[in-house]
Design a protein around this motif. Sequence first.
Motif, PDB file in Angstrom:
ATOM      1  N   ASP A  92      64.676  99.609  56.270  1.00 39.51           N
ATOM      2  CA  ASP A  92      64.905 100.796  57.091  1.00 39.51           C
ATOM      3  C   ASP A  92      63.699 101.014  58.010  1.00 39.51           C
ATOM      4  OD1 ASP A  92      65.346 103.277  58.221  1.00 39.51           O
ATOM      5  OD2 ASP A  92      65.688 104.308  56.312  1.00 39.51           O
ATOM      6  N   ALA A  93      63.864 100.709  59.287  1.00 41.89           N
ATOM      7  CA  ALA A  93      62.761 100.833  60.244  1.00 41.89           C
ATOM      8  C   ALA A  93      62.256 102.266  60.343  1.00 41.89           C
ATOM      9  CB  ALA A  93      63.200 100.332  61.617  1.00 41.89           C
ATOM     10  N   ASP A  94      63.100 103.238  60.055  1.00 37.70           N
ATOM     11  CA  ASP A  94      62.686 104.637  60.131  1.00 37.70           C
ATOM     12  C   ASP A  94      61.664 105.010  59.056  1.00 37.70           C
ATOM     13  OD1 ASP A  94      64.310 105.101  62.341  1.00 37.70           O
ATOM     14  OD2 ASP A  94      65.995 105.792  61.117  1.00 37.70           O
ATOM     15  N   ARG A  95      61.574 104.197  58.005  1.00 37.87           N
ATOM     16  CA  ARG A  95      60.600 104.473  56.938  1.00 37.87           C
ATOM     17  C   ARG A  95      59.208 103.947  57.260  1.00 37.87           C
ATOM     18  NH1 ARG A  95      62.340 103.187  50.935  1.00 37.87           N
ATOM     19  NH2 ARG A  95      60.399 104.325  50.599  1.00 37.87           N
ATOM     20  N   VAL A  96      59.103 103.051  58.229  1.00 35.89           N
ATOM     21  CA  VAL A  96      57.818 102.427  58.530  1.00 35.89           C
ATOM     22  C   VAL A  96      56.830 103.483  59.026  1.00 35.89           C
ATOM     23  CG1 VAL A  96      56.624 100.770  60.014  1.00 35.89           C
ATOM     24  CG2 VAL A  96      58.850 100.185  59.028  1.00 35.89           C
ATOM     25  N   ASP A  97      55.651 103.480  58.423  1.00 36.61           N
ATOM     26  CA  ASP A  97      54.557 104.349  58.843  1.00 36.61           C
ATOM     27  C   ASP A  97      53.855 103.637  60.000  1.00 36.61           C
ATOM     28  OD1 ASP A  97      52.128 105.697  59.170  1.00 36.61           O
ATOM     29  OD2 ASP A  97      51.907 106.097  57.024  1.00 36.61           O
TER      30      ASP A  97
ATOM     31  N   ASP B 255      50.761 100.731  72.053  1.00 37.44           N
ATOM     32  CA  ASP B 255      52.001 100.599  72.814  1.00 37.44           C
ATOM     33  C   ASP B 255      52.603  99.207  72.660  1.00 37.44           C
ATOM     34  OD1 ASP B 255      49.896  99.548  74.414  1.00 37.44           O
ATOM     35  OD2 ASP B 255      50.980  99.986  76.267  1.00 37.44           O
ATOM     36  N   LYS B 256      51.772  98.163  72.582  1.00 34.73           N
ATOM     37  CA  LYS B 256      52.266  96.799  72.343  1.00 34.73           C
ATOM     38  C   LYS B 256      52.883  96.701  70.952  1.00 34.73           C
ATOM     39  CE  LYS B 256      50.981  93.575  75.448  1.00 34.73           C
ATOM     40  NZ  LYS B 256      51.922  92.865  76.261  1.00 34.73           N
ATOM     41  N   HIS B 257      52.219  97.310  69.998  1.00 37.19           N
ATOM     42  CA  HIS B 257      52.706  97.305  68.619  1.00 37.19           C
ATOM     43  C   HIS B 257      54.081  97.979  68.542  1.00 37.19           C
ATOM     44  CE1 HIS B 257      52.816  97.804  64.287  1.00 37.19           C
ATOM     45  NE2 HIS B 257      52.898  99.115  64.450  1.00 37.19           N
ATOM     46  N   GLU B 258      54.214  99.132  69.154  1.00 36.05           N
ATOM     47  CA  GLU B 258      55.486  99.850  69.113  1.00 36.05           C
ATOM     48  C   GLU B 258      56.587  99.090  69.853  1.00 36.05           C
ATOM     49  OE1 GLU B 258      55.158 104.012  70.061  1.00 36.05           O
ATOM     50  OE2 GLU B 258      53.517 104.277  68.640  1.00 36.05           O
ATOM     51  N   ALA B 259      56.246  98.436  70.963  1.00 40.21           N
ATOM     52  CA  ALA B 259      57.239  97.639  71.690  1.00 40.21           C
ATOM     53  C   ALA B 259      57.705  96.460  70.841  1.00 40.21           C
ATOM     54  CB  ALA B 259      56.657  97.156  73.015  1.00 40.21           C
ATOM     55  N   ALA B 260      56.768  95.823  70.146  1.00 44.95           N
ATOM     56  CA  ALA B 260      57.121  94.697  69.274  1.00 44.95           C
ATOM     57  C   ALA B 260      58.037  95.165  68.143  1.00 44.95           C
ATOM     58  CB  ALA B 260      55.859  94.048  68.705  1.00 44.95           C
ATOM     59  N   MET B 261      57.719  96.301  67.539  1.00 45.15           N
ATOM     60  CA  MET B 261      58.556  96.831  66.463  1.00 45.15           C
ATOM     61  C   MET B 261      59.963  97.150  66.968  1.00 45.15           C
ATOM     62  SD  MET B 261      56.097  99.351  64.253  1.00 45.15           S
ATOM     63  CE  MET B 261      57.473  99.799  63.202  1.00 45.15           C
ATOM     64  N   ALA B 262      60.054  97.724  68.147  1.00 48.44           N
ATOM     65  CA  ALA B 262      61.349  98.149  68.692  1.00 48.44           C
ATOM     66  C   ALA B 262      62.288  96.964  68.914  1.00 48.44           C
ATOM     67  CB  ALA B 262      61.147  98.917  69.991  1.00 48.44           C
ATOM     68  N   ALA B 263      61.732  95.781  69.148  1.00 51.59           N
ATOM     69  CA  ALA B 263      62.547  94.601  69.418  1.00 51.59           C
ATOM     70  C   ALA B 263      62.671  93.688  68.205  1.00 51.59           C
ATOM     71  CB  ALA B 263      61.942  93.836  70.592  1.00 51.59           C
ATOM     72  N   SER B 264      62.362  94.202  67.025  1.00 49.88           N
ATOM     73  CA  SER B 264      62.325  93.375  65.822  1.00 49.88           C
ATOM     74  C   SER B 264      63.026  94.051  64.651  1.00 49.88           C
ATOM     75  CB  SER B 264      60.866  93.133  65.410  1.00 49.88           C
ATOM     76  OG  SER B 264      60.119  92.537  66.430  1.00 49.88           O
ATOM     77  N   LEU B 265      63.265  93.268  63.603  1.00 53.40           N
ATOM     78  CA  LEU B 265      63.641  93.820  62.306  1.00 53.40           C
ATOM     79  C   LEU B 265      62.329  94.162  61.600  1.00 53.40           C
ATOM     80  CD1 LEU B 265      66.295  91.171  61.172  1.00 53.40           C
ATOM     81  CD2 LEU B 265      66.701  93.374  62.286  1.00 53.40           C
ATOM     82  N   ASN B 266      62.273  95.319  60.983  1.00 48.93           N
ATOM     83  CA  ASN B 266      61.040  95.780  60.347  1.00 48.93           C
ATOM     84  C   ASN B 266      61.283  96.035  58.861  1.00 48.93           C
ATOM     85  OD1 ASN B 266      59.102  96.449  62.786  1.00 48.93           O
ATOM     86  ND2 ASN B 266      61.154  97.075  63.373  1.00 48.93           N
TER      87      ASN B 266
ATOM     88  N   VAL C 133      61.346  88.621  64.353  1.00 49.94           N
ATOM     89  CA  VAL C 133      61.958  88.508  65.671  1.00 49.94           C
ATOM     90  C   VAL C 133      63.072  87.479  65.515  1.00 49.94           C
ATOM     91  CG1 VAL C 133      61.594  87.931  68.101  1.00 49.94           C
ATOM     92  CG2 VAL C 133      59.731  88.946  66.753  1.00 49.94           C
ATOM     93  N   THR C 134      64.308  87.843  65.847  1.00 48.07           N
ATOM     94  CA  THR C 134      65.427  86.932  65.617  1.00 48.07           C
ATOM     95  C   THR C 134      66.579  87.172  66.586  1.00 48.07           C
ATOM     96  OG1 THR C 134      66.993  86.112  63.957  1.00 48.07           O
ATOM     97  CG2 THR C 134      66.440  88.456  63.853  1.00 48.07           C
ATOM     98  N   ASP C 135      67.350  86.108  66.799  1.00 49.51           N
ATOM     99  CA  ASP C 135      68.599  86.245  67.554  1.00 49.51           C
ATOM    100  C   ASP C 135      69.773  86.499  66.609  1.00 49.51           C
ATOM    101  OD1 ASP C 135      69.061  83.759  66.373  1.00 49.51           O
ATOM    102  OD2 ASP C 135      69.023  82.642  68.254  1.00 49.51           O
TER     103      ASP C 135
END
Length: 146
Positions: free
Chosen positions: A16-21, A42-53, A71-73
């Motif tokens: 659940d990405a919403d749980r990530v601190d 900002d780079k960290h948040e952009a990377a998270m937004a485009a990934s499974l966390n 990071v996956t297709d």
Amino acid sequence: MNESATLPDGYEISADADRVDIARVHHWLSTDAYWAIGRPRDKHEAAMAASLNFGVYEEASGEQVAYARVVTDRATFAYLCDVYVSPDVRGKGIGVAFVAAVCAHLEPFGLRRILLATADAHGVYEKVGFTDLPAPEDWMIRVGTP
């Protein structure tokens, strides 16, 4: 995710990405992870937004103790990265259990390969089935800006 049975008692894994601190993970990576030292928030948040966390959490407190990003297709390829276990809980088997759970989460996609890069944790990943590249001469890299 229901792979927490392999974790030590008192910990759970979540996709659940919403749980990530986000603040904690950014601090870990940007100050203590050799591959991400100085990474801007900002780079960290952009990377998270485009990934499974993924995260590992203490059940009693809900505190996050580990993080990984993929990071996956979701069809043929995945890159496992930013795997970090807090120094406070290292040595308890959390890292191996965590990576195994992340890989299990990816299995339904039927990926042809999951790639990762590590300078110092080969033993952890070998326990979960990762090996050296069979034909490293086939691989190339184009290095961009940090």
